[in-house]
Design an enzyme around this catalytic site. Structure first.
Site, PDB file in Angstrom:
ATOM      1  CB  THR A   1       8.288  19.897 -23.010  1.00  0.00           C
ATOM      2  OG1 THR A   1       7.058  19.185 -23.065  1.00  0.00           O
ATOM      3  CG2 THR A   1       8.762  20.231 -24.415  1.00  0.00           C
ATOM      4  CB  CYS A   2       9.082  20.186 -17.549  1.00  0.00           C
ATOM      5  SG  CYS A   2       8.286  20.099 -15.930  1.00  0.00           S
ATOM      6  CB  VAL A   3       4.054  17.195 -18.388  1.00  0.00           C
ATOM      7  CG1 VAL A   3       4.110  16.714 -16.952  1.00  0.00           C
ATOM      8  CG2 VAL A   3       2.626  17.236 -18.890  1.00  0.00           C
TER       9      VAL A   3
ATOM     10  CB  SER B   1       4.405  21.865 -21.180  1.00  0.00           C
ATOM     11  OG  SER B   1       5.726  21.565 -21.553  1.00  0.00           O
TER      12      SER B   1
END
Length: 131
Positions: free
Chosen positions: A80-82, A85
């Site tokens: 997941t794209c931090v 997120s």
């Protein structure tokens, strides 16, 4: 035809659109045909696919569990794209601690990564398909 390597980019939420489910069905078809799915990168609303707090109704398909099973069966990285997120409240244990939140909700098997991981996939996989 020889096997190709793929990364999928999922922008759609776990429920509420067909994007994530279509990506999952595409992933299943890829692996069934002998292609290598290296990673799935969840971006924008797609990061909701990684929440362990998602509880579908008994008669609905559990897409979070499906992603987890796919990753286990085929060695697929679920990223997941931090930044996306954090903005949407899907935090791993490290991010929750770093940002002084009292809990995390990143589902098992998912990891948080930066856009550099997606850029690397674009350079190294044969195909990158966005949903």
């Amino acid at each position: 035809m020889s096997a190709l390597s793929y990364t999928l980019v999922v922008n759609g939420s776990v429920y509420g659109s067909q994007s994530a489910r279509s990506a999952y069905l595409f992933a299943k078809a890829l692996t069934a045909k002998g292609h290598k799915l290296v990673s799935v990168f969840f971006y924008q609303e797609g990061i909701h696919n990684a929440s362990r707090l998602t509880v579908p109704a008994n008669d609905e398909f559990d897409l979070v569990s499906a992603w987890q099973n796919l990753a286990k069966e085929h060695g697929v990285r679920l990223e997941t794209c931090v930044a996306a997120s954090l903005r949407r409240g899907v935090l791993g244990a490290d991010e929750a601690q770093q940002h002084q939140r009292n809990g995390d909700n990143l589902a098992e098997g998912f990891e948080q990564a930066g856009l550099g991981s997606l850029a690397s996939a674009m350079l190294t996989q044969d195909r990158v398909v966005q949903f």
